[in-house]
Design an enzyme around this catalytic site. Structure first.
Site, mmCIF file in Angstrom:
data_model
loop_
_atom_site.group_PDB
_atom_site.id
_atom_site.type_symbol
_atom_site.label_atom_id
_atom_site.label_comp_id
_atom_site.label_asym_id
_atom_site.label_seq_id
_atom_site.Cartn_x
_atom_site.Cartn_y
_atom_site.Cartn_z
ATOM 1 N N SER A 47 25.485 34.800 39.236
ATOM 2 C CA SER A 47 26.050 36.072 38.512
ATOM 3 C C SER A 47 26.631 36.175 37.379
ATOM 4 O O SER A 47 26.655 37.515 37.004
ATOM 5 C CB SER A 47 27.509 35.612 39.729
ATOM 6 N N TYR A 72 34.903 29.363 47.089
ATOM 7 C CA TYR A 72 33.913 30.494 47.400
ATOM 8 C C TYR A 72 33.473 30.745 48.930
ATOM 9 O O TYR A 72 33.393 31.533 49.864
ATOM 10 C CB TYR A 72 32.949 30.773 46.030
ATOM 11 N N TRP A 102 37.356 39.388 44.300
ATOM 12 C CA TRP A 102 37.433 39.086 45.781
ATOM 13 C C TRP A 102 38.416 38.627 46.772
ATOM 14 O O TRP A 102 39.286 38.987 47.385
ATOM 15 C CB TRP A 102 36.344 38.120 46.581
ATOM 16 N N GLY A 119 34.766 34.308 42.034
ATOM 17 C CA GLY A 119 34.804 35.330 43.729
ATOM 18 C C GLY A 119 36.758 35.571 43.222
ATOM 19 O O GLY A 119 37.581 35.303 44.010
ATOM 20 N N THR A 144 43.590 34.466 36.152
ATOM 21 C CA THR A 144 43.673 34.346 34.556
ATOM 22 C C THR A 144 42.296 33.933 35.110
ATOM 23 O O THR A 144 42.084 32.906 35.927
ATOM 24 C CB THR A 144 44.281 33.746 34.569
ATOM 25 N N HIS A 145 41.502 33.262 33.582
ATOM 26 C CA HIS A 145 40.366 32.843 34.129
ATOM 27 C C HIS A 145 40.238 31.666 32.620
ATOM 28 O O HIS A 145 39.659 30.612 32.364
ATOM 29 C CB HIS A 145 38.751 33.322 32.935
#
Length: 328
Positions: free
Chosen positions: A179, A238, A104, A101, A148-149
């Site tokens: 997803s 989320y 979003w 997410g 960031t991831h």
């Protein structure tokens, strides 16, 4: 045989890797890769040949950046530059594993900070550390909503030094997996994934994927955050964001602005719309209208026409005359 630990998250069994995801015939993932070049790891594939080509940096599998992103430098040097980024006191960083997410939440925080309830013309990748590196981040105007991831240890040093505000969003791992699979399935070769969901799930659980295993991401963040007490990190879910109301009140406080109730209500409506299945946001920030949305619009228009026909005032007699008489 690789030892594993099984835990339950949201009632879903998650396999935590207590050893390398590789077997004895594969090269182990290490943090001391040679600085001259970062090899492409071809071993992240199942016996059917389905999988991913990833590079290794600081013990983490990452996508191999195309040449235009490197601008003549090595991938390692570009990634190392992230730690030297100068952060501002009003920066906000959204931290999440892929497909949890991030986009979003980034849109919602941007609306709360600007007070303008509309989609950003840019996509969140234009403010993502591992996409734009130091050069791109330094060029962004304030206030910046970065994302960031990456794990905490790979973020700018000033995140801890200046105690920059962070928002960490977590999602049900079952939904993350599906997803993620859909994204790779819809991506063209060679970056896409040609296997089925069962094959992808195995790679997802064992961490044979860009950014590694979701469970490893969560455990790494927990351990690294424990070594940085006082860092302002808001942890959100989320699923809780889909309810929108309480999280949005917390978010606008974190963003440093006192939003009017009207703005909060509009952003809440926006967040709720994004969580509905009939509206989807693509990677380019465009809205995809599905069959359900079209039927809803047509039904609304027909209802409006029906009401107009039923209650249209007439010049003589009828409902309109009776109303005027009563009002007089």
């Amino acid at each position: 045989m690789i030892p594993n630990l099984i835990v339950q998250v949201w009632g879903f069994d998650i396999r935590l890797n207590t050893a390398s995801v590789f077997d004895k015939n594969q090269t182990a993932m290490t943090t001391d890769q040679p600085s001259e070049a970062l090899p492409i790891v071809h071993e992240l594939r199942n016996p059917k040949g389905h999988g991913f080509d990833c590079m290794v940096f600081d013990g983490l599998y990452l996508f191999v950046p195309p040449p235009f992103m490197l601008k003549g430098e090595t991938a390692e040097k570009r990634l190392q530059s992230i730690q030297e980024i100068e952060l501002n006191d009003d920066d906000v960083i959204i931290c999440a594993y892929p497909k949890c997410g991030t986009h979003w939440l980034w849109e919602v925080v941007e609306m709360l900070r600007s007070g303008v309830i509309e989609y950003r013309k840019e996509v969140k990748e234009t403010q993502e550390f591992e996409i734009i590196y130091k050069e791109g981040t330094d060029a962004l105007p304030a206030p910046r909503t970065l994302n960031t991831h990456l794990p905490l240890r790979m973020l700018p040093k000033q995140v801890v030094e200046k105690k920059v505000k962070c928002i960490k969003i977590i999602r049900n791992p079952k939904d993350v997996c599906v997803s993620f699979f859909n994204q790779y399935r819809d991506t063209v070769a060679p970056a896409g994934f040609e296997g089925d969901l069962e094959e992808f799930t195995e790679l997802f659980l064992y961490g044979k994927i860009c950014f590694g295993a979701y469970s490893d991401y969560l455990l790494t963040w927990k351990a690294e955050l424990a070594r940085s007490p006082g860092l302002p990190v808001l942890e959100m879910f989320y699923e809780e964001m889909k309810m929108a109301h309480r999280p949005l009140n917390i978010l606008h406080d974190l963003a440093g602005r006192n939003m009017p109730d009207r703005v909060i209500a509009l952003v809440t409506l926006f967040a709720n719309k994004l969580s509905q299945r009939q509206i989807a946001i693509s990677a380019l920030g465009l809205m995809t209208i599905t069959k359900d949305t079209i039927l809803t619009i047509v039904g609304t228009l027909l209802t409006y026409v029906f009401i107009v026909i039923q209650f249209k005032p007439e010049s003589t007699g009828g409902m309109g005359q009776d109303t005027n008489t009563t009002a007089g």
